[in-house]
Design a protein around this motif. Structure first.
Motif, PDB file in Angstrom:
ATOM      1  N   LEU A  23       0.867  -1.181   0.000  1.00  0.00           N
ATOM      2  CA  LEU A  23       0.000   0.000   0.000  1.00  0.00           C
ATOM      3  C   LEU A  23       0.898   1.223   0.000  1.00  0.00           C
ATOM      4  O   LEU A  23       2.117   1.109   0.186  1.00  0.00           O
ATOM      5  CB  LEU A  23      -0.941  -0.014   1.206  1.00  0.00           C
ATOM      6  CG  LEU A  23      -0.341  -0.199   2.589  1.00  0.00           C
ATOM      7  CD1 LEU A  23       0.121   1.126   3.159  1.00  0.00           C
ATOM      8  CD2 LEU A  23      -1.355  -0.809   3.527  1.00  0.00           C
ATOM      9  N   GLY A  24       0.295   2.386  -0.210  1.00  0.00           N
ATOM     10  CA  GLY A  24       1.143   3.572  -0.240  1.00  0.00           C
ATOM     11  C   GLY A  24       0.386   4.852  -0.459  1.00  0.00           C
ATOM     12  O   GLY A  24      -0.848   4.885  -0.405  1.00  0.00           O
ATOM     13  N   ALA A  25       1.157   5.908  -0.708  1.00  0.00           N
ATOM     14  CA  ALA A  25       0.588   7.234  -0.923  1.00  0.00           C
ATOM     15  C   ALA A  25       1.358   7.927  -2.045  1.00  0.00           C
ATOM     16  O   ALA A  25       2.551   7.665  -2.234  1.00  0.00           O
ATOM     17  CB  ALA A  25       0.691   8.065   0.353  1.00  0.00           C
ATOM     18  N   VAL A  26       0.653   8.780  -2.757  1.00  0.00           N
ATOM     19  CA  VAL A  26       1.309   9.682  -3.707  1.00  0.00           C
ATOM     20  C   VAL A  26       1.055  11.094  -3.195  1.00  0.00           C
ATOM     21  O   VAL A  26      -0.094  11.513  -3.041  1.00  0.00           O
ATOM     22  CB  VAL A  26       0.738   9.513  -5.139  1.00  0.00           C
ATOM     23  CG1 VAL A  26       1.414  10.507  -6.087  1.00  0.00           C
ATOM     24  CG2 VAL A  26       0.937   8.080  -5.634  1.00  0.00           C
ATOM     25  N   VAL A  27       2.136  11.788  -2.873  1.00  0.00           N
ATOM     26  CA  VAL A  27       2.032  13.162  -2.370  1.00  0.00           C
ATOM     27  C   VAL A  27       2.322  14.099  -3.539  1.00  0.00           C
ATOM     28  O   VAL A  27       3.384  14.001  -4.162  1.00  0.00           O
ATOM     29  CB  VAL A  27       3.050  13.403  -1.234  1.00  0.00           C
ATOM     30  CG1 VAL A  27       3.000  14.861  -0.768  1.00  0.00           C
ATOM     31  CG2 VAL A  27       2.811  12.452  -0.073  1.00  0.00           C
ATOM     32  N   ASP A  28       1.379  14.978  -3.839  1.00  0.00           N
ATOM     33  CA  ASP A  28       1.568  15.899  -4.965  1.00  0.00           C
ATOM     34  C   ASP A  28       1.473  17.337  -4.434  1.00  0.00           C
ATOM     35  O   ASP A  28       0.736  17.600  -3.488  1.00  0.00           O
ATOM     36  CB  ASP A  28       0.482  15.642  -6.027  1.00  0.00           C
ATOM     37  CG  ASP A  28       0.926  16.103  -7.407  1.00  0.00           C
ATOM     38  OD1 ASP A  28       2.051  16.613  -7.528  1.00  0.00           O
ATOM     39  OD2 ASP A  28       0.134  15.951  -8.349  1.00  0.00           O
ATOM     40  N   GLY A  29       2.210  18.235  -5.034  1.00  0.00           N
ATOM     41  CA  GLY A  29       2.160  19.639  -4.614  1.00  0.00           C
ATOM     42  C   GLY A  29       3.141  19.970  -3.506  1.00  0.00           C
ATOM     43  O   GLY A  29       3.088  21.061  -2.938  1.00  0.00           O
ATOM     44  N   CYS A  30       4.044  19.035  -3.211  1.00  0.00           N
ATOM     45  CA  CYS A  30       5.039  19.314  -2.166  1.00  0.00           C
ATOM     46  C   CYS A  30       6.055  20.337  -2.708  1.00  0.00           C
ATOM     47  O   CYS A  30       6.509  20.212  -3.843  1.00  0.00           O
ATOM     48  CB  CYS A  30       5.756  18.018  -1.781  1.00  0.00           C
ATOM     49  SG  CYS A  30       6.993  18.255  -0.496  1.00  0.00           S
ATOM     50  N   PRO A  31       6.406  21.348  -1.934  1.00  0.00           N
ATOM     51  CA  PRO A  31       7.382  22.330  -2.427  1.00  0.00           C
ATOM     52  C   PRO A  31       8.699  21.638  -2.802  1.00  0.00           C
ATOM     53  O   PRO A  31       9.098  20.672  -2.160  1.00  0.00           O
ATOM     54  CB  PRO A  31       7.582  23.262  -1.226  1.00  0.00           C
ATOM     55  CG  PRO A  31       6.367  23.089  -0.384  1.00  0.00           C
ATOM     56  CD  PRO A  31       5.932  21.669  -0.583  1.00  0.00           C
TER      57      PRO A  31
END
Ligand SMILES: Cc1cc2nc3c(=O)[nH]c(=O)nc-3n(C[C@H](O)[C@H](O)[C@H](O)COP(=O)(O)O)c2cc1C
Length: 356
Positions: A23-31
């Motif tokens: 399982l996991g996450a995609v982080v978008d918009g991180c500086p």
């Protein structure tokens, strides 16, 4: 199902199921330009990890995170950061009963009604395994808000509250309950042991305090900082209530007792004499500590038989075997902290976008 994404500018999407390969996450918009490696994320996952004491589920998951994208030469590039955690200790046979009958308090019946089909192994997508991905994303969010210090702890377990006079932040990491009051932690050992032996479970209240949040984060009306925090914390499995500041207790106070009086303070900033509002007014942070309280219901999976129905609608009874947390609020504590970090990172970037 399309509601797997949270946030506006600092956004994250989680994916995966309890008994899938990962399982996991995609982080978008991180500086861009933030220093990031697995070592920045792992300690937070270790705090949430199952099997670390007899007071949590005995499922043994190392929860080792891998960063698959979005980082080059140790720094974030501003592109999507993909985080993956492998599942290594699934036992699908524990769930053969769950395929046939609905577990009250779980998502089984509701998922079947909505989708007509469900992954019953460990609750599939409704399992709190998903919260590992939130904690990983939350660790990235923290890097975007270095001015903020977050602290979360269990303030009440099974109806037994900590004594604020004995609050010791250093104590939180010293016991298996994230409890800041050493005497309460001792009492809770016996309480959780007794509940487990009786085939029962307990609820808890988790408190999270964010200090260093400057005045001005949040927005009026439909994106109030209060409502964003409430939505974020309410989305955590087993959460049934969220309060900001004094929350429901404020409804029992008179206006003058509930006021947070202001005096001229240092550097032109006000000095607040109380914080009933939990650091938020008009949906916008005031510079006071932001205080969120989160109520976790008692674990639904218990060894005490509960009346239920089968998929065919016949009367039945269910005992939920397998490995379960006797009090989900304990491992919910790092999850609350992560969700608060994710909201604050998003609000910081939103504030910058509008106000510079
Ligand atoms: C960290 C964490 C661990 C959890 N572990 C369990 C568990 O072992 N057994 C269980 O019945 N529920 C557990 N839950 C709660 C269920 O996932 C949740 O109650 C269920 O999916 C139904 O969703 P709802 O309670 O939000 O309506 C856990 C929740 C959290 C936050």
């Amino acid at each position: 199902m399309s509601f797997n994404t949270f946030g506006r500018v600092f956004r994250f999407t989680t994916w995966g199921e309890s008994h899938g390969p990962a399982l996991g996450a995609v982080v978008d918009g991180c500086p861009p330009g933030l220093s990031l490696s697995e070592a920045d994320i792992q300690p937070f996952l270790d705090a949430r990890r199952p099997g670390t004491s007899r007071f949590t589920t005995q499922r043994q998951e190392p929860d080792a995170v891998r960063i698959l994208s979005g980082v080059f030469e140790g720094r974030t590039t501003g592109t999507p950061i993909s985080l993956m955690i492998e599942n290594v200790d699934q036992r699908s046979k524990d769930y053969s009963e769950v395929a046939k009958a609905y577990r009250p308090g779980h998502a089984d019946y509701a998922y079947d009604k909505k989708y007509g089909f469900r992954d019953y192994r460990g609750g599939g997508r409704s399992s709190a395994r998903e919260t590992a991905a939130r904690v990983a994303a939350g660790a990235v969010a923290r890097l975007a808000i270095p001015e903020v210090t977050l602290i979360a702890y269990v303030a009440e377990l099974g109806g037994d509250c900590i004594d604020p006079a004995r609050f010791d932040a250093a104590e939180i990491a010293r016991n298996p309950f994230f409890c800041p009051d050493p005497e309460a932690a001792k009492r809770w050992e016996a309480k959780v042991d007794a509940a487990r032996k009786a085939g029962s479970s307990l609820g808890a209240v988790v408190e999270c305090v964010a200090t260093g949040v400057p005045a001005g984060w949040g927005a009026p009306l439909y994106a109030k900082l209060d409502s964003e925090l409430a939505a974020a914390c309410m989305s955590i499995n087993a959460v049934k209530g969220v309060e900001i500041g004094d929350g429901f207790a404020a409804a029992r106070l008179s206006g003058e007792r509930n006021a947070d009086p202001m005096r001229p303070g240092a550097n032109g900033d006000p000095e607040f004499l109380a914080n009933h509002a939990g650091g938020i007014a008009g949906g916008i942070s005031t510079g006071q500590p932001v205080v969120v309280r989160v109520a976790f219901k008692p674990t639904s999976s218990i060894l005490t038989p509960v009346e239920t129905i089968t998929r065919q609608g016949d009367a039945s009874e269910i005992i939920t075997k397998g490995r379960h947390d006797p009090c989900v609020g304990i491992r919910g504590t790092p999850v609350v902290e992560a969700m608060v970090a994710l909201v604050l990172a998003d609000q910081k970037l939103l504030h910058r976008a509008q106000c510079g």
